[in-house]
Design an enzyme around this catalytic site. Structure first.
Site, PDB file in Angstrom:
ATOM      1  N   ASP A 111      56.690 -30.745  19.756  1.00  0.00           N
ATOM      2  CA  ASP A 111      56.177 -32.071  20.068  1.00  0.00           C
ATOM      3  C   ASP A 111      56.593 -32.454  21.486  1.00  0.00           C
ATOM      4  OD1 ASP A 111      55.112 -32.329  17.549  1.00  0.00           O
ATOM      5  OD2 ASP A 111      56.797 -33.481  16.744  1.00  0.00           O
ATOM      6  N   TYR A 133      67.495 -26.119  15.112  1.00  0.00           N
ATOM      7  CA  TYR A 133      67.354 -27.340  15.897  1.00  0.00           C
ATOM      8  C   TYR A 133      68.667 -28.119  15.933  1.00  0.00           C
ATOM      9  CZ  TYR A 133      62.343 -26.653  14.871  1.00  0.00           C
ATOM     10  OH  TYR A 133      61.083 -26.138  14.738  1.00  0.00           O
ATOM     11  N   ASP A 187      59.420 -40.552  14.570  1.00  0.00           N
ATOM     12  CA  ASP A 187      60.254 -40.266  15.740  1.00  0.00           C
ATOM     13  C   ASP A 187      60.299 -41.488  16.651  1.00  0.00           C
ATOM     14  OD1 ASP A 187      57.863 -40.301  17.241  1.00  0.00           O
ATOM     15  OD2 ASP A 187      57.619 -38.132  17.092  1.00  0.00           O
ATOM     16  N   ARG A 242      61.043 -34.183  11.440  1.00  0.00           N
ATOM     17  CA  ARG A 242      60.825 -35.633  11.322  1.00  0.00           C
ATOM     18  C   ARG A 242      60.850 -36.064   9.867  1.00  0.00           C
ATOM     19  NH1 ARG A 242      55.450 -36.611  13.302  1.00  0.00           N
ATOM     20  NH2 ARG A 242      55.157 -34.358  13.349  1.00  0.00           N
TER      21      ARG A 242
END
Length: 324
Positions: A69, A97, A111, A203
């Site tokens: 993203d 991550y 987000d 997310r």
């Protein structure tokens, strides 16, 4: 401080001498079948970053393996030339991550870029409570994809429908979270290190953690640190790549295509066997495993990948070398 606009401007200036037409004919073989590891900055789409890398390296054919993203930063592997034939294998790899989760605030997109839809006071959580909640998300779990995603419904991207205020039912999918490590907790901000399978929406994971804590949450920042066996240790930012003054220096940033399959076993072929293998014929080699996939070489030349067939022969699946 370097902003995204300043970064793009510096790259555009650096690109003036490295268009595909100006690249010498004797390109390093890695630009014909290579792998470039980009440390993408936040605020830039994966496709925009890809186009910048192509121009800076002077290559016409390249593709990234799983987009990030615009909000997210971190590792974006880019397959160059014939290495794009292997991109699907990286897409299937596990991802890692580092995510900062803002507690107490829910947003439309899950987000920090989305509009706030609710806010709630955040209680002080001790390590025992946080540990139990995080542990409940480790292993095989069901996850409902977010509306703001690139999945399609009746031919339309979900995010296109979401922008029109349309919400459709999405089926839960099974994903696996291998590990969640709490890196930090300060009032309303959780920082986690997460390793998960492909198709995991961080997310959604952040939102689900917020729901279980009873306060809601969204992703404040996200950085991808690993894809399979690849990590940020060998990655370059666009700024770093643009700062290199010559094509020769930039070529040194490109890894061999076989690096994306570093965890695979390998096999060496003789010149005769390589001749038949590269023409699509299965070859017999003694002492092969009974099944599985292998990287295939002739001396130091990476030829491609193969699968051990039911008859025990080494069957070519993806050929990378143009000739042997």
């Amino acid at each position: 401080m370097l902003t995204t606009n300043n970064l793009l401007q510096s790259i555009d200036q650096a690109e003036s001498g490295v268009s595909p037409k100006s690249v010498p004919a004797d390109l390093d073989s890695r630009l014909q079948q290579g792998l470039f590891l980009l440390d993408k900055s936040s605020g830039m789409s994966s496709n925009m970053a890809l186009q910048k890398v192509k121009r800076l390296l002077g290559v016409k054919k390249a593709g990234h393996t799983g987009s990030l993203d615009p909000l997210a930063s971190g590792l974006l592997p880019i397959c160059i030339g014939r290495a794009t034939r292997l991109s699907s294998y990286l897409l299937n790899d596990d991802k890692r991550y580092v995510v900062a989760i803002k507690l107490g605030v829910r947003t439309e997109t899950g987000d920090a870029e989305g509009a706030v839809i609710s806010e709630q006071a955040v209680s002080a959580f001790n390590s025992e409570i946080l540990g139990k909640v995080l542990a409940s998300f480790i292993g095989e779990i069901q996850q409902v994809p977010p509306m703001y995603s690139a999945l399609k419904h009746n031919g339309k991207r979900l995010y296109e429908l979401a922008r029109q205020g349309i919400v459709v039912e999405r089926k839960a999918r099974q994903i696996t979270v291998h590990q969640i490590t709490l890196l930090g907790y300060d009032k309303d901000l959780l920082t986690l290190d997460v390793t998960c399978t492909k198709g995991t929406y961080i997310r959604t994971l952040a939102e689900d953690i917020g729901e279980k804590l009873g306060c809601g949450a969204h992703v404040n920042s996200l950085r991808r640190t690993e894809v399979g066996d690849l990590s940020l240790n060998s990655a370059w930012t666009l700024e770093q790549l643009a700062a290199l003054e010559t094509n020769a220096l930039r070529r040194q940033c490109v890894l061999g295509a076989d690096k994306m399959l570093a965890g695979w076993a390998s096999v060496q072929l003789t010149e005769e066997l390589a001749f038949y293998f590269c023409r699509g014929q299965a070859v017999w080699i003694p002492k092969l495993p009974t099944s599985g996939w292998l990287r295939v070489y002739k001396e130091d030349l990476f030829i491609g990948i193969a699968e051990i067939a039911s008859d025990g022969k080494l069957a070519p699946r993806r050929l990378i070398a143009e000739s042997v």
